[in-house]
Design a protein around this motif. Structure first.
Motif, PDB file in Angstrom:
ATOM      1  N   ALA A   6       0.831  -1.203   0.000  1.00  0.00           N
ATOM      2  CA  ALA A   6       0.000   0.000   0.000  1.00  0.00           C
ATOM      3  C   ALA A   6       0.866   1.254   0.000  1.00  0.00           C
ATOM      4  O   ALA A   6       0.571   2.218  -0.710  1.00  0.00           O
ATOM      5  CB  ALA A   6      -0.937  -0.005   1.205  1.00  0.00           C
ATOM      6  N   VAL A   7       1.942   1.253   0.774  1.00  0.00           N
ATOM      7  CA  VAL A   7       2.824   2.415   0.819  1.00  0.00           C
ATOM      8  C   VAL A   7       3.451   2.659  -0.549  1.00  0.00           C
ATOM      9  O   VAL A   7       3.540   3.801  -1.009  1.00  0.00           O
ATOM     10  CB  VAL A   7       3.906   2.243   1.906  1.00  0.00           C
ATOM     11  CG1 VAL A   7       4.989   3.298   1.766  1.00  0.00           C
ATOM     12  CG2 VAL A   7       3.280   2.303   3.279  1.00  0.00           C
ATOM     13  N   GLN A   8       3.871   1.602  -1.235  1.00  0.00           N
ATOM     14  CA  GLN A   8       4.445   1.764  -2.571  1.00  0.00           C
ATOM     15  C   GLN A   8       3.417   2.313  -3.554  1.00  0.00           C
ATOM     16  O   GLN A   8       3.745   3.108  -4.423  1.00  0.00           O
ATOM     17  CB  GLN A   8       5.021   0.438  -3.077  1.00  0.00           C
ATOM     18  CG  GLN A   8       6.266   0.015  -2.340  1.00  0.00           C
ATOM     19  CD  GLN A   8       7.343   1.098  -2.398  1.00  0.00           C
ATOM     20  OE1 GLN A   8       7.666   1.617  -3.447  1.00  0.00           O
ATOM     21  NE2 GLN A   8       7.879   1.434  -1.238  1.00  0.00           N
ATOM     22  N   MET A   9       2.163   1.912  -3.409  1.00  0.00           N
ATOM     23  CA  MET A   9       1.107   2.446  -4.271  1.00  0.00           C
ATOM     24  C   MET A   9       0.925   3.940  -4.010  1.00  0.00           C
ATOM     25  O   MET A   9       0.726   4.719  -4.933  1.00  0.00           O
ATOM     26  CB  MET A   9      -0.202   1.698  -4.034  1.00  0.00           C
ATOM     27  CG  MET A   9      -0.170   0.277  -4.535  1.00  0.00           C
ATOM     28  SD  MET A   9      -1.695  -0.599  -4.177  1.00  0.00           S
ATOM     29  CE  MET A   9      -2.775   0.138  -5.402  1.00  0.00           C
ATOM     30  N   VAL A  10       1.008   4.344  -2.752  1.00  0.00           N
ATOM     31  CA  VAL A  10       0.877   5.754  -2.402  1.00  0.00           C
ATOM     32  C   VAL A  10       2.015   6.550  -3.032  1.00  0.00           C
ATOM     33  O   VAL A  10       1.805   7.608  -3.614  1.00  0.00           O
ATOM     34  CB  VAL A  10       0.868   5.931  -0.868  1.00  0.00           C
ATOM     35  CG1 VAL A  10       1.041   7.390  -0.490  1.00  0.00           C
ATOM     36  CG2 VAL A  10      -0.419   5.392  -0.285  1.00  0.00           C
ATOM     37  N   ARG A  12       3.631   5.969  -5.671  1.00  0.00           N
ATOM     38  CA  ARG A  12       3.419   6.063  -7.123  1.00  0.00           C
ATOM     39  C   ARG A  12       2.185   6.890  -7.476  1.00  0.00           C
ATOM     40  O   ARG A  12       1.891   7.098  -8.649  1.00  0.00           O
ATOM     41  CB  ARG A  12       3.274   4.670  -7.726  1.00  0.00           C
ATOM     42  CG  ARG A  12       4.537   3.844  -7.683  1.00  0.00           C
ATOM     43  CD  ARG A  12       4.397   2.590  -8.514  1.00  0.00           C
ATOM     44  NE  ARG A  12       3.249   1.787  -8.151  1.00  0.00           N
ATOM     45  CZ  ARG A  12       3.267   0.713  -7.348  1.00  0.00           C
ATOM     46  NH1 ARG A  12       4.392   0.326  -6.798  1.00  0.00           N
ATOM     47  NH2 ARG A  12       2.164   0.043  -7.109  1.00  0.00           N
ATOM     48  N   GLY A  13       1.431   7.351  -6.467  1.00  0.00           N
ATOM     49  CA  GLY A  13       0.234   8.138  -6.732  1.00  0.00           C
ATOM     50  C   GLY A  13      -0.980   7.303  -7.037  1.00  0.00           C
ATOM     51  O   GLY A  13      -1.965   7.796  -7.557  1.00  0.00           O
ATOM     52  N   GLU A  14      -0.928   6.012  -6.720  1.00  0.00           N
ATOM     53  CA  GLU A  14      -2.072   5.128  -6.922  1.00  0.00           C
ATOM     54  C   GLU A  14      -2.857   5.033  -5.622  1.00  0.00           C
ATOM     55  O   GLU A  14      -2.346   5.289  -4.547  1.00  0.00           O
ATOM     56  CB  GLU A  14      -1.586   3.736  -7.335  1.00  0.00           C
ATOM     57  CG  GLU A  14      -0.792   3.761  -8.618  1.00  0.00           C
ATOM     58  CD  GLU A  14      -0.102   2.443  -8.899  1.00  0.00           C
ATOM     59  OE1 GLU A  14      -0.168   1.527  -8.068  1.00  0.00           O
ATOM     60  OE2 GLU A  14       0.531   2.348  -9.959  1.00  0.00           O
ATOM     61  N   TRP A  15      -4.092   4.622  -5.730  1.00  0.00           N
ATOM     62  CA  TRP A  15      -4.931   4.491  -4.537  1.00  0.00           C
ATOM     63  C   TRP A  15      -4.522   3.262  -3.751  1.00  0.00           C
ATOM     64  O   TRP A  15      -4.408   2.183  -4.319  1.00  0.00           O
ATOM     65  CB  TRP A  15      -6.397   4.388  -4.943  1.00  0.00           C
ATOM     66  CG  TRP A  15      -7.306   4.695  -3.808  1.00  0.00           C
ATOM     67  CD1 TRP A  15      -8.064   3.817  -3.112  1.00  0.00           C
ATOM     68  CD2 TRP A  15      -7.528   5.967  -3.215  1.00  0.00           C
ATOM     69  NE1 TRP A  15      -8.753   4.452  -2.137  1.00  0.00           N
ATOM     70  CE2 TRP A  15      -8.434   5.776  -2.174  1.00  0.00           C
ATOM     71  CE3 TRP A  15      -7.025   7.228  -3.453  1.00  0.00           C
ATOM     72  CZ2 TRP A  15      -8.877   6.827  -1.367  1.00  0.00           C
ATOM     73  CZ3 TRP A  15      -7.475   8.267  -2.655  1.00  0.00           C
ATOM     74  CH2 TRP A  15      -8.390   8.060  -1.637  1.00  0.00           C
ATOM     75  N   PRO A  16      -4.250   3.386  -2.450  1.00  0.00           N
ATOM     76  CA  PRO A  16      -3.808   2.223  -1.677  1.00  0.00           C
ATOM     77  C   PRO A  16      -4.926   1.217  -1.444  1.00  0.00           C
ATOM     78  O   PRO A  16      -6.087   1.586  -1.313  1.00  0.00           O
ATOM     79  CB  PRO A  16      -3.353   2.831  -0.359  1.00  0.00           C
ATOM     80  CG  PRO A  16      -4.133   4.086  -0.242  1.00  0.00           C
ATOM     81  CD  PRO A  16      -4.339   4.591  -1.648  1.00  0.00           C
ATOM     82  N   ILE A  17      -4.575  -0.034  -1.410  1.00  0.00           N
ATOM     83  CA  ILE A  17      -5.509  -1.113  -1.121  1.00  0.00           C
ATOM     84  C   ILE A  17      -5.029  -1.798   0.145  1.00  0.00           C
ATOM     85  O   ILE A  17      -3.853  -2.107   0.283  1.00  0.00           O
ATOM     86  CB  ILE A  17      -5.563  -2.127  -2.273  1.00  0.00           C
ATOM     87  CG1 ILE A  17      -6.085  -1.446  -3.531  1.00  0.00           C
ATOM     88  CG2 ILE A  17      -6.398  -3.346  -1.906  1.00  0.00           C
ATOM     89  CD1 ILE A  17      -6.002  -2.288  -4.767  1.00  0.00           C
ATOM     90  N   GLY A  18      -5.925  -2.045   1.068  1.00  0.00           N
ATOM     91  CA  GLY A  18      -5.550  -2.784   2.271  1.00  0.00           C
ATOM     92  C   GLY A  18      -4.905  -1.944   3.343  1.00  0.00           C
ATOM     93  O   GLY A  18      -4.168  -2.457   4.161  1.00  0.00           O
ATOM     94  N   GLY A  19      -5.167  -0.639   3.358  1.00  0.00           N
ATOM     95  CA  GLY A  19      -4.643   0.185   4.434  1.00  0.00           C
ATOM     96  C   GLY A  19      -5.242  -0.222   5.764  1.00  0.00           C
ATOM     97  O   GLY A  19      -6.313  -0.820   5.822  1.00  0.00           O
ATOM     98  N   PRO A  63      -0.428  11.383   4.716  1.00  0.00           N
ATOM     99  CA  PRO A  63       0.349  10.883   3.568  1.00  0.00           C
ATOM    100  C   PRO A  63       1.842  10.959   3.830  1.00  0.00           C
ATOM    101  O   PRO A  63       2.295  11.691   4.703  1.00  0.00           O
ATOM    102  CB  PRO A  63      -0.060  11.828   2.433  1.00  0.00           C
ATOM    103  CG  PRO A  63      -0.668  13.015   3.066  1.00  0.00           C
ATOM    104  CD  PRO A  63      -1.159  12.607   4.406  1.00  0.00           C
ATOM    105  N   PRO A  64       2.627  10.209   3.042  1.00  0.00           N
ATOM    106  CA  PRO A  64       4.076  10.300   3.194  1.00  0.00           C
ATOM    107  C   PRO A  64       4.546  11.710   2.848  1.00  0.00           C
ATOM    108  O   PRO A  64       3.932  12.387   2.012  1.00  0.00           O
ATOM    109  CB  PRO A  64       4.614   9.281   2.189  1.00  0.00           C
ATOM    110  CG  PRO A  64       3.502   9.026   1.252  1.00  0.00           C
ATOM    111  CD  PRO A  64       2.234   9.320   1.984  1.00  0.00           C
TER     112      PRO A  64
END
Length: 70
Positions: A6-10, A12-19, A63-64
């Motif tokens: 999920a952090v890697q998706m964030v 990259r600007g993608e919506w996180p899954i499984g936060g 957010p990061p």
């Protein structure tokens, strides 16, 4: 493992899954996430999350690099 994905998706600007942290749609954290995703040309997709009310499960409360999102 799911949180790391999920952090890697964030990043990259993608919506996180499984936060694992619920962020209410009307909270300061949600506003920070909205500004963060706007940098990538994306919009927040807040929805009803059962007993938690309106919001979304994110990988963190903010957010990061939160300073960059301000």
């Amino acid at each position: 493992m799911r949180a790391a994905v999920a952090v890697q998706m964030v990043v990259r600007g993608e919506w996180p899954i499984g936060g694992s942290v619920f962020v209410a749609a009307d909270s300061p954290g949600a506003a920070a996430w909205e500004r963060y995703y706007a940098r990538f040309g994306r919009r927040a997709r807040w929805s009803e999350c059962g007993r938690h009310a309106r919001g979304w499960f994110m990988p963190s409360a903010l957010p990061p690099d939160h300073a960059a999102a301000l």
